[in-house]
Design an enzyme around this catalytic site. Structure first.
Site, mmCIF file in Angstrom:
data_model
loop_
_atom_site.group_PDB
_atom_site.id
_atom_site.type_symbol
_atom_site.label_atom_id
_atom_site.label_comp_id
_atom_site.label_asym_id
_atom_site.label_seq_id
_atom_site.Cartn_x
_atom_site.Cartn_y
_atom_site.Cartn_z
ATOM 1 N N ASP A 202 -12.538 -41.809 16.728
ATOM 2 C CA ASP A 202 -13.444 -41.121 17.661
ATOM 3 C C ASP A 202 -14.554 -40.369 16.930
ATOM 4 O O ASP A 202 -15.417 -39.781 17.568
ATOM 5 C CB ASP A 202 -12.628 -40.147 18.523
ATOM 6 C CG ASP A 202 -13.436 -39.523 19.652
ATOM 7 O OD1 ASP A 202 -14.186 -40.252 20.313
ATOM 8 O OD2 ASP A 202 -13.319 -38.305 19.870
ATOM 9 N N SER A 226 -17.120 -38.183 24.996
ATOM 10 C CA SER A 226 -16.376 -39.411 25.231
ATOM 11 C C SER A 226 -15.894 -39.472 26.679
ATOM 12 O O SER A 226 -15.448 -38.473 27.232
ATOM 13 C CB SER A 226 -15.169 -39.489 24.290
ATOM 14 O OG SER A 226 -15.576 -39.427 22.935
ATOM 15 N N GLN A 276 -15.403 -47.855 23.064
ATOM 16 C CA GLN A 276 -15.537 -46.523 23.652
ATOM 17 C C GLN A 276 -16.843 -46.435 24.437
ATOM 18 O O GLN A 276 -17.874 -46.949 24.003
ATOM 19 C CB GLN A 276 -15.546 -45.453 22.561
ATOM 20 C CG GLN A 276 -15.618 -44.026 23.096
ATOM 21 C CD GLN A 276 -15.664 -43.004 21.974
ATOM 22 O OE1 GLN A 276 -16.694 -42.836 21.320
ATOM 23 N NE2 GLN A 276 -14.563 -42.306 21.748
#
Length: 284
Positions: A202, A226, A276
């Protein structure tokens, strides 16, 4: 190496069991405004794995970030044992703070077996990680801009093959390559290595979606967060050995950016895939 930072990350992922299927996780006391997404994803995966038989290894996860996490209070992880089969097991995890869900994760586990085998080739012609500057070397010209963030312990060593997203403002090709690994030695537990990669995955992926637009979150131009995160784990690996994170961005629209990543071991095995989507919104 920063073994103390790696040991702190291991401790961060070592959740406290407080009841059957319920775990408690803490956040580092660093004055952050919200919990790092990789932290809550890694902790949720730890919670799921602790309810699964040891012979099954996680092969995929799908997660949604629902609300910003509060780093000043613990996070409660509630695990639903959705399915236990002979080959596969499924878990759903809800992360709760202040009585509300902040994050959900579904993870699937499988007993290892033999089968068909192919992969995309690892990108070629990239510099070796040890030839690239580490964070402190690369960010020294920006020390004042990053303030106390510059001196924080760094459990993940990241080394950019191209210029970092903060280093120039003009539009760039929609991809980047980053070598990464734990900045020290990890125990041999394969679940821990998967959770550390989940944590690290991430860190740079959403940044990729800004590259074609000459923008950077580091200069206060863009709000980034996110929205969801998916990973598939293909082959065994160690997260304390160099991994190449090959990232690209197929699309940005509607205030959202999409990033994709393929993670390779140093010897060229494709070990994981990542997708993502997140908010990338110009600040006014």
């Amino acid at each position: 190496m920063d073994q103390a930072a790696v040991d702190a990350l291991i401790a961060l992922l070592d959740l406290e069991p407080i009841e059957v299927n319920i775990f408690r996780g803490l956040s580092p006391d660093r004055g952050d405004q919200r919990v790092f997404g990789g932290q809550v994803a890694g902790q949720a995966l730890v919670a799921a794995a602790r309810t699964v038989e040891a012979d099954k290894i996680v092969h995929s996860l799908h997660a949604y970030f629902l609300r910003p996490g509060d780093p000043t209070v613990p996070i409660i992880y509630e695990v639903d044992r959705t399915r236990d089969g002979r080959s596969f097991a499924t878990r759903r995890v809800k992360a709760v703070q202040h009585g509300r869900s902040i994050f959900t994760l579904s993870a699937n586990f499988q007993t290892p077996e033999e089968g068909f085998d192919h992969q995309f080739d690892m990108p070629s012609g990239l510099p070796e990680p040890d030839s690239l500057p580490d964070f402190r070397e690369r960010m020294e010209p920006y020390r004042e801009q990053f303030a106390e963030w510059f001196d924080r312990p760094r459990p993940i060593d990241t080394r950019y093959c191209e210029l970092g997203p903060w280093e120039r403002k003009e539009d760039r090709p929609p991809y980047q390559h980053v070598w990464l690994k734990a900045n020290g030695v990890l125990p041999d537990d394969p679940v821990l290595h998967i959770c550390v990669l989940t944590y690290a995955s991430d860190m740079t992926l959403l940044d990729t979606s800004l590259l074609p637009h000459g923008s950077s979150f580091t200069v206060g131009e863009v709000f980034m967060a996110s929205l969801d995160h998916a990973m598939w784990f293909h082959r065994p690996f160690r997260a304390d050995e160099w991994l190449l994170y090959a990232q690209d961005t197929p699309s940005a629209s509607g205030g959202r950016g999409l990033g994709r990543g393929l993670v390779y071991s140093h010897d060229g095995r494709l070990v994981a895939s990542v997708v993502q989507e997140g908010v990338i919104r110009r600040m006014r």
